[in-house]
Each structure stands twice: as C-alpha cells, then as structure tokens.
Design an enzyme around this catalytic site. Sequence first.
Site, mmCIF file in Angstrom:
data_model
loop_
_atom_site.group_PDB
_atom_site.id
_atom_site.type_symbol
_atom_site.label_atom_id
_atom_site.label_comp_id
_atom_site.label_asym_id
_atom_site.label_seq_id
_atom_site.Cartn_x
_atom_site.Cartn_y
_atom_site.Cartn_z
ATOM 1 N N LYS A 53 11.219 -24.726 46.640
ATOM 2 C CA LYS A 53 11.035 -25.383 47.530
ATOM 3 C C LYS A 53 11.103 -27.267 47.115
ATOM 4 O O LYS A 53 10.470 -27.550 46.368
ATOM 5 C CB LYS A 53 10.400 -25.977 48.467
ATOM 6 C CG LYS A 53 10.040 -24.276 49.368
ATOM 7 C CD LYS A 53 8.784 -23.600 49.625
ATOM 8 C CE LYS A 53 8.395 -22.673 50.085
ATOM 9 N NZ LYS A 53 8.608 -21.522 49.120
ATOM 10 N N GLU A 113 8.470 0.502 50.389
ATOM 11 C CA GLU A 113 8.129 0.224 51.782
ATOM 12 C C GLU A 113 9.192 1.008 52.567
ATOM 13 O O GLU A 113 9.213 1.104 54.503
ATOM 14 C CB GLU A 113 7.805 -0.577 52.787
ATOM 15 C CG GLU A 113 5.692 -1.305 52.116
ATOM 16 C CD GLU A 113 6.097 -2.271 51.167
ATOM 17 O OE1 GLU A 113 7.149 -1.764 50.535
ATOM 18 O OE2 GLU A 113 5.196 -2.994 50.461
ATOM 19 N N THR A 119 3.202 0.216 45.587
ATOM 20 C CA THR A 119 4.495 -0.605 45.244
ATOM 21 C C THR A 119 3.358 -1.714 44.297
ATOM 22 O O THR A 119 2.485 -1.048 44.804
ATOM 23 C CB THR A 119 4.516 -1.887 46.308
ATOM 24 O OG1 THR A 119 3.277 -2.245 46.983
ATOM 25 C CG2 THR A 119 5.138 -1.011 47.986
ATOM 26 N N TRP A 179 15.538 -25.893 50.072
ATOM 27 C CA TRP A 179 14.840 -24.904 49.895
ATOM 28 C C TRP A 179 16.242 -24.249 48.828
ATOM 29 O O TRP A 179 17.412 -24.507 49.267
ATOM 30 C CB TRP A 179 15.093 -24.109 50.207
ATOM 31 C CG TRP A 179 13.973 -23.339 51.317
ATOM 32 C CD1 TRP A 179 12.065 -23.987 51.696
ATOM 33 C CD2 TRP A 179 13.404 -22.292 52.143
ATOM 34 N NE1 TRP A 179 11.611 -23.376 52.375
ATOM 35 C CE2 TRP A 179 11.824 -22.094 52.809
ATOM 36 C CE3 TRP A 179 13.421 -20.695 52.706
ATOM 37 C CZ2 TRP A 179 11.049 -21.261 53.853
ATOM 38 C CZ3 TRP A 179 12.964 -20.110 53.399
ATOM 39 C CH2 TRP A 179 11.970 -20.342 53.775
HETATM 40 P P1 AMP Z 1 10.111 -2.194 45.131
HETATM 41 O O1 AMP Z 1 9.647 -1.704 46.288
HETATM 42 O O2 AMP Z 1 9.919 -2.299 44.155
HETATM 43 O O3 AMP Z 1 11.255 -1.458 45.568
HETATM 44 O O4 AMP Z 1 10.942 -3.700 45.342
HETATM 45 C C1 AMP Z 1 11.554 -4.407 46.843
HETATM 46 C C2 AMP Z 1 12.087 -5.730 46.377
HETATM 47 O O5 AMP Z 1 12.715 -5.228 45.677
HETATM 48 C C3 AMP Z 1 13.025 -6.508 47.805
HETATM 49 O O6 AMP Z 1 11.582 -5.984 48.448
HETATM 50 C C4 AMP Z 1 13.444 -6.903 47.332
HETATM 51 O O7 AMP Z 1 12.531 -8.268 47.053
HETATM 52 C C5 AMP Z 1 14.078 -6.231 45.958
HETATM 53 N N1 AMP Z 1 15.356 -6.233 45.743
HETATM 54 C C6 AMP Z 1 16.082 -4.704 46.656
HETATM 55 N N2 AMP Z 1 17.230 -4.757 46.127
HETATM 56 C C7 AMP Z 1 17.559 -5.586 46.237
HETATM 57 C C8 AMP Z 1 19.192 -6.426 46.130
HETATM 58 N N3 AMP Z 1 20.041 -5.761 45.888
HETATM 59 N N4 AMP Z 1 19.222 -7.445 45.638
HETATM 60 C C9 AMP Z 1 17.754 -8.334 45.466
HETATM 61 N N5 AMP Z 1 16.706 -7.835 45.740
HETATM 62 C C10 AMP Z 1 16.525 -7.041 45.846
#
Ligand code: AMP
Length: 539
Positions: free
Chosen positions: A438, A330, A185, A443
């Site tokens: 915040k 994850e 990640t 929020w």
């Molecule tokens: P990654 O591990 O790079 O795929 O990133 C995951 C993160 O992307 C999640 O924890 C969210 O914060 C963000 N994310 C994924 N899908 C969405 C979505 N549909 N809307 C908003 N945030 C998203």
Amino acid sequence: MLGIMMDKQLNIADILEYAAQYNTDAEIVTRQVEGGIHRYDYRSALRRTKQLANALQSLGVEQGDRIATLAWNTYRHFEIYYAVSGMGAVTHTINPRLFAEQIIYIINHAEDKYIFVDLTFVPLLEAIKDHIPVVKGFVVMTDKAHMPTSSLPNLMCYEDLIAPHSEDFAWPEFDEKTAAGLCYTSGTTGHPKGVMYSHRSTVIHAVSACRSSALNLGPLSRVLPVVPMFHVCAWGIPYSSPIAGSSIIFPGAGMDGASLYELIDTEKASALLGVPTVWLGLLNYIESINGNLDSVENVVIGGSAAPRSMMEKFQDVYGVFPIHAWGMTEMSPMGSLCAKTPYLMAADKEARARVQSKQGRAVFGVEMKIVDDQDQALPHDGKTFGKLMVRGPWVASGYYKNDDRSAFRDGWFDTGDVSTIDADGYMQIVDRSKDVIKSGGEWISSIELENHAVGHKAVAEACVVGIAHPKWDERPLLLIVRKPDADCSKEDIIGFLDDKVAKWWIPDDVVFVDSLPHTATGKLLKTEVRAKFERHYLE
Ligand code: AMP
C-alpha cells in the site's frame, strides 16, 4: 417436489472399484523410496488396498479415526488413501517440510491413531516421538528387507502388516458427507488449520478436475504428479486419474530436475503437475543436457504465480501447453485455470501471454466474486482489485476443531487473495491480501513485480515486499537471488522493469541475497523477509 432418483451416496472407494473393473490398461508406476521402479495396475492396487483395510480393522481402527501419513508420492501412499477413507476412517496427510513443533501440534490436534511413514521420515518421527503420546503405533512403508532399526514404539512393516490379510473387503456404506481426508494449511502465522474433506467433496472435485476443460485427463494420459500427496492430495490426482482411466507416474522422493527428467523420458509422461520452483529445476536441467519434453502435452503450473518466461519456455521451446492454475487447500484445491480455448490457440504471442498470465476461469462447481472491505461486490472489469471470495461443493465451510470463522461469511469463503476478474471471467491474483503493497493510498502487486523481475536473464528468484516508508506508508523492496555465474546490478534490474510497470511501482531499492526463505509448501516466506528489512527505508 423432489426428483425420483436413487440416493446412492458418493464414496471414494467406488473410484478404485471402478478403475479396477474398467481401466485395466492403465498402470501405476512408482520410483520407490528404496530404489528401483515398481509398476502394477488398478486391479492389483485394489487387491492390496483391501488387504490393508482388513489390516487396519485388525489394528482396531474404527470409522472416524484419523490415520496419518508422512510420505512421498508412491503406490503404497495411494493404497493408504483408499483403504483408510474407504473403511470410513480419515486419511490425514502430514507435510514433512513443516517445522517439528508444527508437526507435533498437527498430530496431537488431529489425534492420529497410527502413522504410516516412509523410510526417509523415520528419523523425523523418532525426534518427536515423546511429544505425540496419542499415536498408538507406526507403520514403515516398506518391506522386511528394508526395515530400519528404530526407537519408535510399536513399529510395524507395511508389507508384513498386509500380507496375512484377505483380498476381500466389503466397503461399508455411509453418508457421503462423512469425513474422508484431513490436510492442514501452513499459514505464515499461527497454528496450522485443518481442512476436513468429505467423500462427497472429494469425488465431485475429482470428476470435475479431469474434464478436458480442466486438467484434460483421459485414458491416454500418463500423469506425473510432482505436487506432493502431502499437499492437498497432490491436487486430487490420486482420485481423478482412476476416474479418467489415466496412468499415474509417482516420483517418490526424486523431485530434482535430473530425477524428474529421467522419469518423464523413460515413462513417457504426458501430463505434469507442480509448482513453479519444481519446473525451474526441471527446465534448468533440460537446458543443461539439451533434452526435450517430446512426450509431454500439458504442464499444470500452480501454487504460486507462473512467470511468463517459464510459460514461454514450455510452450515455445518444448511445445508443451502450460495450464496456469489456482487453488488452495481449503478448495480441495482446484479453483480456476487457463485451459485451451479457440481464442488462446489462435492468439499471437503477446495476446496469449496476457491471458495465460492470469490464473484462469473458475472450473464448473466453483463460484467466484471480488468484494471490497464491506464485502460489497466489485465489478468484473479486469481492473478493479478486491478480496476474492469463493463457494462451491468442494470448498471448506470451516476449519477442523477451530472456532475461527472470520474467513467464512454469508456462505462464502474469503480466500485471503486479492484479485481482479475480467469481463470474460479470467481471474488474476494481484497478491495475498497481507502482501499487497500500500503505497500513497494505492496498491502495488508484489507478484506482478516478481514475475517481471524473474524474466531478467541473470535472475533465479525474486521477492518483493512492502516496507514501511516515512512518506508513502510502504514502498516496494526487491530481493534478488542471481543465477549461478550470472551478474547484474541494481541499475540493470531497475532499467529492465522500467517499461514493464508504472513508474511509481518501481522498487526503491534492490538487494541481492544468496537465498530466500520459503514455507513448507514452497511459497516465499514474506513475513520473515519483511521482519528482516523492516527498517530498510527508515534508516
Ligand atoms: P495452499 O493452500 O498452500 O495451496 O496455498 C494457496 C494459496 O497459494 C492461494 O491462496 C494463493 O495465494 C497461492 N496460489 C495458488 N496458486 C497460485 C497461482 N497460480 N498464482 C498465484 N498464487 C497462487
């Protein structure tokens, strides 16, 4: 008492074996990195995958070894997925958009034995080759005619490597919890962290992902995964499509609107998957040529929040059903999505938008809850915000060779997202926990403000960050990239937001910029924006 059933272990190789035997109508189409279109079926893919497994064995690859890829979505990348994992080694997909230092860190941390690389990324490896002594050799994913001259040591050509080998290979049997895939990640701070998928987690995730209440894949689907195979295994499409019997259309290096449109049009893609920025490029292009998306049934939008204006364009202008989805590295990555329901299909425009702006309902296999700072469960009333926690058979239980267990508590994983969950089970991301603003003890959701702002006709991209404020702790600052040739003022934007959010949510200032910084997976890099505007409300 135990059940009296066979203990056959789940194995990724069985997916391709199944598809080769039963899904003989489906095809795998690739826009090749070298140019031109390549097409074959699952049967041919299996034959070549077995040649590759034999080749890897002859190179001395053993079970548990990490074999890396730096590659686009192509049929050769697909073969590597199955050959490496099927023989018991680990497919480690590297994101080429990371900084060189991060790529060096990842390769050394994973201790990759060999790296398979597309022509595009050969220079990238040449630049760092002296810093990755763990790697024994490099295989360029091409044929003899396209082999580059390169300074990389122990350089091999993919087609030459597999050509002399047999198309027979007996996949070894092993525990289904055996490691199969590794994906790092790319957080905004600290070193990337490795998520190690198993055969079990990958197969169960793939079976769940293709159901009609999830990605809706079947033998008639022609799936175009624009989401890269170097980012959470293209959301599992290389595994779920062969199970569903779907055809796959791999876009290679062509992720821009024009290239994607040509592929969708000529190959009659019916299901598209990708992040909002990719769809923005596609929609802009289609608009410019007055095109259509007649072959497309569904577009899955995830990775970042899907703006309402984008979903409406897909739905109302092009007749494509947008599936808003949420997940993370994850989580293999599927967590929740907004599938078609009787309510949604009958709802009027406003009601439908209210549901589709949410990130959806958990798919079977994922449990979700929201908690407060003491990890106490909060109500699912659609209003209360909390830290989103998940658990399930395809959710990570720790990071690879990393002692940081702060996100893993009581058998749950803290996603780092803040969300609400409503009484019908729809989850809505409010923000990343580090991005939520915040202000005066309350929020503000930066994502919601951004989604509204991009609905303005002159706005190409928007970013909202919380900036230190002498009175309110933090106040929102809105950064806007205007569309080419479009104009708008601060007053226009503030006026546009006025009836869409509570008064105290309205950003105190709007700054127009030429571009915004992004992470390697296309998300806004808010740490950088915050650092740059740190003193904006203090001076
Ligand atoms: P990654 O591990 O790079 O795929 O990133 C995951 C993160 O992307 C999640 O924890 C969210 O914060 C963000 N994310 C994924 N899908 C969405 C979505 N549909 N809307 C908003 N945030 C998203």
